[in-house]
Design a protein around this motif. Structure first.
Motif: not given
Length: 97
Positions: A6-11, A24-29, A43-44
């Motif tokens: 689910g986390f990968q789909r959200d990414l 960082l922009a992805i992380k903030e969203e 994240l990475y």
């Protein structure tokens, strides 16, 4: 896309919704969406998994910053996922409008 977490789909959705976002922009969203901190160690590696699966391309803005874009395969996977979701909840959501 069935083999993504689910986390990968959200990414993938987050990257698709932005213009060449950096990590960082992805992380903030995602932190705004999840309402909690997303650690770099989560994240990475997951971003790298999306790159390895050919769903996302990673480019270099400078020596410290990478950006991410959804590939053609990634877009096809997103479209297929949306169609699959719509087959189950499309009518339900349309009726509630």
């Amino acid at each position: 896309m069935y083999d993504l977490t689910g986390f990968q789909r959200d990414l993938l959705y987050t990257i698709a919704g932005q213009d060449e976002p950096h990590g960082l922009a992805i992380k903030e969203e995602l932190e705004e969406y999840y309402e909690k901190e997303i650690h770099h160690g989560r994240l990475y590696p997951n971003l790298d998994t999306l790159v390895d699966k050919g769903l996302v391309e990673k480019g270099e803005l400078d020596q410290r910053t990478n950006y991410y874009t959804v590939t053609a395969r990634g877009r096809r996977e997103l479209e297929a996922r949306r169609e699959w979701e719509d087959s189950y909840v499309g009518e339900l959501l349309a009726d509630s409008e």
